[in-house]
Write a protein that holds these residues in place. Sequence first.
Motif, PDB file in Angstrom:
ATOM      1  N   UNK A   1      11.299   4.129  -6.948  1.00  0.00           N
ATOM      2  CA  UNK A   1       9.833   4.081  -7.005  1.00  0.00           C
ATOM      3  C   UNK A   1       9.255   5.272  -7.753  1.00  0.00           C
ATOM      4  N   UNK A   2       9.898   6.435  -7.588  1.00  0.00           N
ATOM      5  CA  UNK A   2       9.335   7.657  -8.156  1.00  0.00           C
ATOM      6  C   UNK A   2      10.450   8.680  -8.365  1.00  0.00           C
ATOM      7  N   UNK A   3      11.098   8.660  -9.517  1.00  0.00           N
ATOM      8  CA  UNK A   3      12.239   9.557  -9.750  1.00  0.00           C
ATOM      9  C   UNK A   3      11.865  11.033  -9.862  1.00  0.00           C
TER      10      UNK A   3
ATOM     11  N   UNK B   1      29.152   4.825  15.821  1.00  0.00           N
ATOM     12  CA  UNK B   1      29.051   3.594  15.037  1.00  0.00           C
ATOM     13  C   UNK B   1      27.646   3.415  14.472  1.00  0.00           C
ATOM     14  N   UNK B   2      26.634   3.677  15.293  1.00  0.00           N
ATOM     15  CA  UNK B   2      25.258   3.506  14.823  1.00  0.00           C
ATOM     16  C   UNK B   2      24.897   4.558  13.792  1.00  0.00           C
ATOM     17  N   UNK B   3      25.488   5.735  13.897  1.00  0.00           N
ATOM     18  CA  UNK B   3      25.211   6.772  12.891  1.00  0.00           C
ATOM     19  C   UNK B   3      25.692   6.336  11.511  1.00  0.00           C
ATOM     20  N   UNK B   4      26.771   5.591  11.459  1.00  0.00           N
ATOM     21  CA  UNK B   4      27.249   5.074  10.182  1.00  0.00           C
ATOM     22  C   UNK B   4      26.269   4.079   9.589  1.00  0.00           C
ATOM     23  N   UNK B   5      25.670   3.268  10.451  1.00  0.00           N
ATOM     24  CA  UNK B   5      24.632   2.335   9.993  1.00  0.00           C
ATOM     25  C   UNK B   5      23.416   3.116   9.494  1.00  0.00           C
ATOM     26  N   UNK B   6      23.036   4.145  10.259  1.00  0.00           N
ATOM     27  CA  UNK B   6      21.914   4.990   9.858  1.00  0.00           C
ATOM     28  C   UNK B   6      22.174   5.642   8.504  1.00  0.00           C
ATOM     29  N   UNK B   7      23.389   6.102   8.293  1.00  0.00           N
ATOM     30  CA  UNK B   7      23.737   6.740   7.025  1.00  0.00           C
ATOM     31  C   UNK B   7      23.567   5.778   5.853  1.00  0.00           C
ATOM     32  N   UNK B   8      24.003   4.532   6.036  1.00  0.00           N
ATOM     33  CA  UNK B   8      23.845   3.538   4.963  1.00  0.00           C
ATOM     34  C   UNK B   8      22.368   3.244   4.714  1.00  0.00           C
ATOM     35  N   UNK B   9      21.598   3.106   5.789  1.00  0.00           N
ATOM     36  CA  UNK B   9      20.163   2.852   5.633  1.00  0.00           C
ATOM     37  C   UNK B   9      19.458   4.002   4.926  1.00  0.00           C
ATOM     38  N   UNK B  10      19.809   5.230   5.324  1.00  0.00           N
ATOM     39  CA  UNK B  10      19.167   6.389   4.727  1.00  0.00           C
ATOM     40  C   UNK B  10      19.522   6.512   3.246  1.00  0.00           C
ATOM     41  N   UNK B  11      20.756   6.183   2.907  1.00  0.00           N
ATOM     42  CA  UNK B  11      21.161   6.191   1.499  1.00  0.00           C
ATOM     43  C   UNK B  11      20.319   5.196   0.703  1.00  0.00           C
ATOM     44  N   UNK B  12      20.076   4.027   1.268  1.00  0.00           N
ATOM     45  CA  UNK B  12      19.245   3.021   0.601  1.00  0.00           C
ATOM     46  C   UNK B  12      17.791   3.481   0.523  1.00  0.00           C
ATOM     47  N   UNK B  13      17.316   4.141   1.560  1.00  0.00           N
ATOM     48  CA  UNK B  13      15.945   4.673   1.536  1.00  0.00           C
ATOM     49  C   UNK B  13      15.790   5.673   0.400  1.00  0.00           C
ATOM     50  N   UNK B  14      16.757   6.578   0.268  1.00  0.00           N
ATOM     51  CA  UNK B  14      16.714   7.580  -0.788  1.00  0.00           C
ATOM     52  C   UNK B  14      16.741   6.920  -2.158  1.00  0.00           C
ATOM     53  N   UNK B  15      17.633   5.953  -2.322  1.00  0.00           N
ATOM     54  CA  UNK B  15      17.726   5.257  -3.609  1.00  0.00           C
ATOM     55  C   UNK B  15      16.426   4.526  -3.941  1.00  0.00           C
ATOM     56  N   UNK B  16      15.818   3.939  -2.917  1.00  0.00           N
ATOM     57  CA  UNK B  16      14.556   3.217  -3.129  1.00  0.00           C
ATOM     58  C   UNK B  16      13.440   4.189  -3.505  1.00  0.00           C
ATOM     59  N   UNK B  17      13.402   5.349  -2.871  1.00  0.00           N
ATOM     60  CA  UNK B  17      12.383   6.338  -3.210  1.00  0.00           C
ATOM     61  C   UNK B  17      12.565   6.833  -4.644  1.00  0.00           C
ATOM     62  N   UNK B  18      13.806   7.041  -5.052  1.00  0.00           N
ATOM     63  CA  UNK B  18      14.072   7.451  -6.437  1.00  0.00           C
ATOM     64  C   UNK B  18      13.682   6.350  -7.415  1.00  0.00           C
TER      65      UNK B  18
ATOM     66  N   UNK C   1       0.818  -1.201   0.000  1.00  0.00           N
ATOM     67  CA  UNK C   1       0.000   0.000   0.000  1.00  0.00           C
ATOM     68  C   UNK C   1       0.857   1.259   0.000  1.00  0.00           C
ATOM     69  N   UNK C   2       1.903   1.265   0.829  1.00  0.00           N
ATOM     70  CA  UNK C   2       2.786   2.421   0.895  1.00  0.00           C
ATOM     71  C   UNK C   2       3.575   2.576  -0.398  1.00  0.00           C
ATOM     72  N   UNK C   3       4.069   1.478  -0.933  1.00  0.00           N
ATOM     73  CA  UNK C   3       4.830   1.514  -2.190  1.00  0.00           C
ATOM     74  C   UNK C   3       3.977   2.067  -3.323  1.00  0.00           C
ATOM     75  N   UNK C   4       2.722   1.648  -3.386  1.00  0.00           N
ATOM     76  CA  UNK C   4       1.817   2.124  -4.434  1.00  0.00           C
ATOM     77  C   UNK C   4       1.578   3.623  -4.316  1.00  0.00           C
ATOM     78  N   UNK C   5       1.385   4.106  -3.072  1.00  0.00           N
ATOM     79  CA  UNK C   5       1.158   5.537  -2.860  1.00  0.00           C
ATOM     80  C   UNK C   5       2.392   6.349  -3.226  1.00  0.00           C
TER      81      UNK C   5
END
Length: 300
Positions: free
Chosen positions: A209-211, A190-207, A152-156
């Motif tokens: 889904x919808x560039x 250390x956790x901020x580095x993990x967060x940075x990688x996750x956020x980079x993947x989130x951004x790439x996934x959003x692009x 549902x979220x992906x479709x929106x």
Amino acid sequence: MKKRYFLLAAMIIGLVTAFIFIPKESSRPTLINPTLQESQREENGLDETEIQMNEPQPIPEGEPAENEQVQLPDRITEAIQNTLQFFRKETQVVAIGDSLTQGVGDETERGGYVGIIERTINWDRDIAEFSNFGKRGSRSDQLLSRLNNDEEMVSALAKADMILVTIGANDIMQVVKENITNLTIKQFVEERQVFERNLEEIINRLHELNPDSQIYLIGFYNPFERYFQDIEELQMIADAWNDTTNTLADQHENITYIPTDDLFHESEVNLLAEDNFHPNYNGYHLIAGRVLEYITNEES
């Protein structure tokens, strides 16, 4: 230093645990703008307007909630006008992320900053359609998982003209929970580095889904400033994680970082909910105003 972090961690866990298990009231007062006549509200089909713009004022002790006059600042007036002109009919706005997107802490139970923006933009006619997928407690890894599995979220998101994102605060909370007896700055780094990688993947996934969508990454604030002003490391941690989000936003097209931390510094008005962690209606109003400023600066 470890002892101070331990005491802080204990308080954080206590606040979060207490907030989770406090039963919700059966009903909440509706906040309305008392300057709008009843006939006008009925004519426009509104029970609240967000358009009158004044600085938030402290609510006197004992005053009923329905007399609150919490408005967006005066400087947003022109921005609102531009926003209303920018949004074409059936514009799709999708909000994703954590409890700040869900609106936890908003005593009116009307959607926090996302609800305020929706009512402001659609105050006299339906201009934009909003979908809110905020989920309390969501971390960056969990949001990334939802971007791959929540149909549902992906479709929106695939149809969105604008995407609003809040994420990161619960990643910090996870560090506290997992290291409550031995909390150090190194663990946050250390956790901020993990967060940075996750956020980079989130951004790439959003692009992916919808560039073409405009994406707004909304920063978070230091909720412990009022009670732990002497622990400078707390502000340093919040600043570092916000800087990570800001840097990633600068590296990608169609992405804007929106800071909010400064809104909560030395305010004479209480901007936090009863849990002393999430924003209350006042706090969400300021966040909504800041988001509208950035939207109009980018799109007008």
